[in-house]
Design a protein around this motif. Sequence first.
Motif, PDB file in Angstrom:
ATOM      1  N   SER A 169       0.905   3.854  -6.915  1.00  0.00           N
ATOM      2  CA  SER A 169       1.164   4.770  -8.023  1.00  0.00           C
ATOM      3  C   SER A 169       2.641   5.155  -8.020  1.00  0.00           C
ATOM      4  CB  SER A 169       0.294   6.026  -7.879  1.00  0.00           C
ATOM      5  OG  SER A 169       0.739   7.030  -8.780  1.00  0.00           O
ATOM      6  N   ASP A 170       3.363   4.698  -9.030  1.00  0.00           N
ATOM      7  CA  ASP A 170       4.784   5.047  -9.109  1.00  0.00           C
ATOM      8  C   ASP A 170       4.981   6.560  -9.144  1.00  0.00           C
ATOM      9  OD1 ASP A 170       5.704   2.424  -9.045  1.00  0.00           O
ATOM     10  OD2 ASP A 170       5.801   2.238 -11.227  1.00  0.00           O
ATOM     11  N   ARG A 171       4.108   7.269  -9.857  1.00  0.00           N
ATOM     12  CA  ARG A 171       4.235   8.716  -9.969  1.00  0.00           C
ATOM     13  C   ARG A 171       4.090   9.372  -8.596  1.00  0.00           C
ATOM     14  NH1 ARG A 171       0.831  12.741  -9.881  1.00  0.00           N
ATOM     15  NH2 ARG A 171      -1.018  11.431 -10.001  1.00  0.00           N
ATOM     16  N   LEU A 172       3.041   9.014  -7.854  1.00  0.00           N
ATOM     17  CA  LEU A 172       2.834   9.611  -6.529  1.00  0.00           C
ATOM     18  C   LEU A 172       3.946   9.226  -5.566  1.00  0.00           C
ATOM     19  CD1 LEU A 172      -1.019   9.122  -6.021  1.00  0.00           C
ATOM     20  CD2 LEU A 172       0.192  11.261  -6.473  1.00  0.00           C
ATOM     21  N   LEU A 173       4.293   7.963  -5.540  1.00  0.00           N
ATOM     22  CA  LEU A 173       5.334   7.494  -4.625  1.00  0.00           C
ATOM     23  C   LEU A 173       6.662   8.186  -4.906  1.00  0.00           C
ATOM     24  CD1 LEU A 173       6.151   5.657  -2.314  1.00  0.00           C
ATOM     25  CD2 LEU A 173       6.491   3.816  -3.985  1.00  0.00           C
ATOM     26  N   ASN A 174       7.030   8.275  -6.168  1.00  0.00           N
ATOM     27  CA  ASN A 174       8.284   8.950  -6.521  1.00  0.00           C
ATOM     28  C   ASN A 174       8.254  10.423  -6.138  1.00  0.00           C
ATOM     29  OD1 ASN A 174       9.751   6.745  -7.570  1.00  0.00           O
ATOM     30  ND2 ASN A 174       8.664   6.898  -9.504  1.00  0.00           N
ATOM     31  N   ASN A 175       7.088  11.061  -6.276  1.00  0.00           N
ATOM     32  CA  ASN A 175       6.980  12.470  -5.876  1.00  0.00           C
ATOM     33  C   ASN A 175       7.182  12.635  -4.368  1.00  0.00           C
ATOM     34  OD1 ASN A 175       6.600  13.424  -8.467  1.00  0.00           O
ATOM     35  ND2 ASN A 175       4.378  13.461  -8.313  1.00  0.00           N
ATOM     36  N   TYR A 176       6.634  11.724  -3.576  1.00  0.00           N
ATOM     37  CA  TYR A 176       6.834  11.787  -2.125  1.00  0.00           C
ATOM     38  C   TYR A 176       8.303  11.563  -1.768  1.00  0.00           C
ATOM     39  CZ  TYR A 176       1.993  12.256  -0.624  1.00  0.00           C
ATOM     40  OH  TYR A 176       0.734  12.742  -0.377  1.00  0.00           O
ATOM     41  N   VAL A 191       4.030   1.575   5.021  1.00  0.00           N
ATOM     42  CA  VAL A 191       4.904   2.197   4.027  1.00  0.00           C
ATOM     43  C   VAL A 191       6.287   1.556   4.056  1.00  0.00           C
ATOM     44  CG1 VAL A 191       6.078   4.341   3.379  1.00  0.00           C
ATOM     45  CG2 VAL A 191       3.646   4.381   3.984  1.00  0.00           C
ATOM     46  N   ILE A 192       6.846   1.393   5.237  1.00  0.00           N
ATOM     47  CA  ILE A 192       8.188   0.809   5.360  1.00  0.00           C
ATOM     48  C   ILE A 192       8.207  -0.615   4.821  1.00  0.00           C
ATOM     49  CG2 ILE A 192       9.907   0.013   7.043  1.00  0.00           C
ATOM     50  CD1 ILE A 192       9.056   2.521   8.734  1.00  0.00           C
ATOM     51  N   THR A 193       7.205  -1.397   5.156  1.00  0.00           N
ATOM     52  CA  THR A 193       7.130  -2.778   4.668  1.00  0.00           C
ATOM     53  C   THR A 193       7.069  -2.793   3.151  1.00  0.00           C
ATOM     54  OG1 THR A 193       6.023  -3.513   6.680  1.00  0.00           O
ATOM     55  CG2 THR A 193       5.780  -4.918   4.754  1.00  0.00           C
ATOM     56  N   TYR A 194       6.233  -1.943   2.585  1.00  0.00           N
ATOM     57  CA  TYR A 194       6.095  -1.879   1.132  1.00  0.00           C
ATOM     58  C   TYR A 194       7.428  -1.493   0.486  1.00  0.00           C
ATOM     59  CZ  TYR A 194       4.419  -0.710  -3.499  1.00  0.00           C
ATOM     60  OH  TYR A 194       4.247  -0.665  -4.866  1.00  0.00           O
ATOM     61  N   LEU A 195       8.058  -0.445   0.996  1.00  0.00           N
ATOM     62  CA  LEU A 195       9.311   0.016   0.397  1.00  0.00           C
ATOM     63  C   LEU A 195      10.408  -1.033   0.491  1.00  0.00           C
ATOM     64  CD1 LEU A 195       9.385   3.743   1.571  1.00  0.00           C
ATOM     65  CD2 LEU A 195       8.899   2.877  -0.729  1.00  0.00           C
ATOM     66  N   ILE A 196      10.544  -1.653   1.648  1.00  0.00           N
ATOM     67  CA  ILE A 196      11.597  -2.662   1.813  1.00  0.00           C
ATOM     68  C   ILE A 196      11.380  -3.842   0.869  1.00  0.00           C
ATOM     69  CG2 ILE A 196      12.491  -4.425   3.404  1.00  0.00           C
ATOM     70  CD1 ILE A 196      12.163  -2.324   5.652  1.00  0.00           C
ATOM     71  N   LYS A 206       9.987  -1.929  -3.227  1.00  0.00           N
ATOM     72  CA  LYS A 206      10.738  -0.829  -3.843  1.00  0.00           C
ATOM     73  C   LYS A 206      12.050  -0.600  -3.091  1.00  0.00           C
ATOM     74  CE  LYS A 206       7.472   0.505  -6.775  1.00  0.00           C
ATOM     75  NZ  LYS A 206       7.628   0.548  -8.208  1.00  0.00           N
ATOM     76  N   PRO A 207      12.912  -1.611  -3.061  1.00  0.00           N
ATOM     77  CA  PRO A 207      14.143  -1.482  -2.265  1.00  0.00           C
ATOM     78  C   PRO A 207      15.053  -0.340  -2.720  1.00  0.00           C
ATOM     79  CG  PRO A 207      14.207  -3.458  -3.627  1.00  0.00           C
ATOM     80  CD  PRO A 207      12.821  -2.889  -3.737  1.00  0.00           C
ATOM     81  N   GLU A 208      14.968   0.044  -4.001  1.00  0.00           N
ATOM     82  CA  GLU A 208      15.805   1.154  -4.464  1.00  0.00           C
ATOM     83  C   GLU A 208      15.350   2.472  -3.821  1.00  0.00           C
ATOM     84  OE1 GLU A 208      12.265   0.964  -7.078  1.00  0.00           O
ATOM     85  OE2 GLU A 208      13.629  -0.566  -6.327  1.00  0.00           O
ATOM     86  N   LEU A 209      14.050   2.651  -3.683  1.00  0.00           N
ATOM     87  CA  LEU A 209      13.551   3.862  -3.014  1.00  0.00           C
ATOM     88  C   LEU A 209      13.867   3.824  -1.518  1.00  0.00           C
ATOM     89  CD1 LEU A 209      10.063   4.403  -4.742  1.00  0.00           C
ATOM     90  CD2 LEU A 209      12.251   5.508  -5.249  1.00  0.00           C
ATOM     91  N   TRP A 210      13.748   2.637  -0.924  1.00  0.00           N
ATOM     92  CA  TRP A 210      14.097   2.475   0.488  1.00  0.00           C
ATOM     93  C   TRP A 210      15.559   2.858   0.713  1.00  0.00           C
ATOM     94  CZ3 TRP A 210      12.230   2.518   5.074  1.00  0.00           C
ATOM     95  CH2 TRP A 210      12.964   2.004   6.149  1.00  0.00           C
ATOM     96  N   SER A 211      16.429   2.415  -0.189  1.00  0.00           N
ATOM     97  CA  SER A 211      17.860   2.736  -0.071  1.00  0.00           C
ATOM     98  C   SER A 211      18.092   4.249  -0.166  1.00  0.00           C
ATOM     99  CB  SER A 211      18.662   2.020  -1.151  1.00  0.00           C
ATOM    100  OG  SER A 211      18.647   0.641  -0.927  1.00  0.00           O
ATOM    101  N   GLU A 212      17.382   4.897  -1.071  1.00  0.00           N
ATOM    102  CA  GLU A 212      17.529   6.351  -1.209  1.00  0.00           C
ATOM    103  C   GLU A 212      17.115   7.067   0.072  1.00  0.00           C
ATOM    104  OE1 GLU A 212      15.668   8.057  -4.706  1.00  0.00           O
ATOM    105  OE2 GLU A 212      16.157   6.261  -5.869  1.00  0.00           O
ATOM    106  N   LEU A 213      16.011   6.629   0.659  1.00  0.00           N
ATOM    107  CA  LEU A 213      15.535   7.266   1.892  1.00  0.00           C
ATOM    108  C   LEU A 213      16.450   6.949   3.073  1.00  0.00           C
ATOM    109  CD1 LEU A 213      11.694   6.816   1.463  1.00  0.00           C
ATOM    110  CD2 LEU A 213      13.006   8.947   1.294  1.00  0.00           C
TER     111      LEU A 213
END
Length: 128
Positions: free
Chosen positions: A37-44, A87-92, A95-102
Amino acid sequence: MFKLLSISFVIIAVVFAADEKYTTKYDNINIKDILESDRLLNNYVKCLKGIGKCTPDGSELKRVLPEALETGCEKCHENQKEGAKEVITYLINKKPELWSELKEQYDPTGVYTAKYKKEYEEIVEKKD
């Protein structure tokens, strides 16, 4: 005698504190539902970055994340370590842009990237 007894209690307290693990209170949260869920993931992500509201589990994650990074998640239960890898595998990989932000938030100097380089490379190799 009193000093010996006091020192003994301090030593016992230190030993028990060293065995302390992170709470399992939120271990039943469905990580896949959040990742899908993009909405939930972005909220986290906003919670972890300090720019959005946090759920109780998000607040707990935000609280323990710096220590977990520093210690290699030594207070994590095994299922928490597996969840973190998921989570890390998924983000990398997805969703690399979210991984970069974190990474910018929690590893601005790259110290953890260097510390966990081998694990990172294994995750990148497993890219779907």
